[in-house]
Design a protein around this motif. Sequence first.
Motif, PDB file in Angstrom:
ATOM      1  N   ILE A   1      20.955   3.838  30.717  1.00 36.57           N
ATOM      2  CA  ILE A   1      20.810   5.179  31.021  1.00 36.57           C
ATOM      3  C   ILE A   1      21.504   6.181  29.855  1.00 36.57           C
ATOM      4  O   ILE A   1      22.754   5.902  29.640  1.00 36.57           O
TER       5      ILE A   1
ATOM      6  N   ARG B   1      29.869  12.953  36.947  1.00 36.58           N
ATOM      7  CA  ARG B   1      29.169  11.725  37.142  1.00 36.58           C
ATOM      8  C   ARG B   1      30.667  11.078  37.625  1.00 36.58           C
ATOM      9  O   ARG B   1      31.857  11.327  37.228  1.00 36.58           O
TER      10      ARG B   1
ATOM     11  N   ASP C   1      16.444   6.389  29.940  1.00 41.91           N
ATOM     12  CA  ASP C   1      17.075   5.256  29.302  1.00 41.91           C
ATOM     13  C   ASP C   1      16.227   5.222  27.927  1.00 41.91           C
ATOM     14  O   ASP C   1      16.390   3.810  27.685  1.00 41.91           O
TER      15      ASP C   1
ATOM     16  N   ILE D   1      21.489   0.039  34.625  1.00 39.90           N
ATOM     17  CA  ILE D   1      22.101   1.370  34.538  1.00 39.90           C
ATOM     18  C   ILE D   1      22.734   1.610  33.023  1.00 39.90           C
ATOM     19  O   ILE D   1      23.029   2.649  32.668  1.00 39.90           O
TER      20      ILE D   1
ATOM     21  N   ALA E   1      16.913  10.221  35.710  1.00 40.44           N
ATOM     22  CA  ALA E   1      17.626   9.203  34.893  1.00 40.44           C
ATOM     23  C   ALA E   1      16.820   8.679  33.555  1.00 40.44           C
ATOM     24  O   ALA E   1      15.634   8.594  33.656  1.00 40.44           O
TER      25      ALA E   1
ATOM     26  N   ALA F   1      22.539   5.461  41.275  1.00 43.08           N
ATOM     27  CA  ALA F   1      21.600   4.723  40.513  1.00 43.08           C
ATOM     28  C   ALA F   1      22.205   3.356  40.591  1.00 43.08           C
ATOM     29  O   ALA F   1      23.083   2.782  40.488  1.00 43.08           O
TER      30      ALA F   1
ATOM     31  N   LEU G   1      21.560  11.728  32.598  1.00 45.46           N
ATOM     32  CA  LEU G   1      21.452  11.857  34.079  1.00 45.46           C
ATOM     33  C   LEU G   1      21.331  13.130  34.439  1.00 45.46           C
ATOM     34  O   LEU G   1      21.905  14.177  33.595  1.00 45.46           O
TER      35      LEU G   1
END
Length: 115
Positions: free
Chosen positions: A31, A71, A99, A28, A97, A24, A34
Amino acid sequence: QVQLVESGGGLVEAGGSLRLSCVASGIIYRISILGWYRQAPGKQRELVAMLTRGGSTNYADSVKGRFTISRDNAWNMVYLQMDSLNPEDTAVYYCNAYDYNTNYWGQGTQVTVSS
């Protein structure tokens, strides 16, 4: 804006394993979730696994115990370890993703499991 790029798909025999990666970039820090989705031919896109910034995970019943989402600490890489693959797992896999306002999608990576 967030950009997502997947890699790691391919052809594997039933019972085998693959590891998908998604990088990504962009904004970010916004976010919050994910995840990985997949879409098989003639079927709707479905959730495979998701991971929240708080550390919660959620898996589709069909992949529980076989797939693992993870992650990196920087929150700009998400992985999907897929074990004990079967032909029903054949699909295009998409990184996702969220946000708090927008869903972002990668271009998808094909996973094909032969019997």
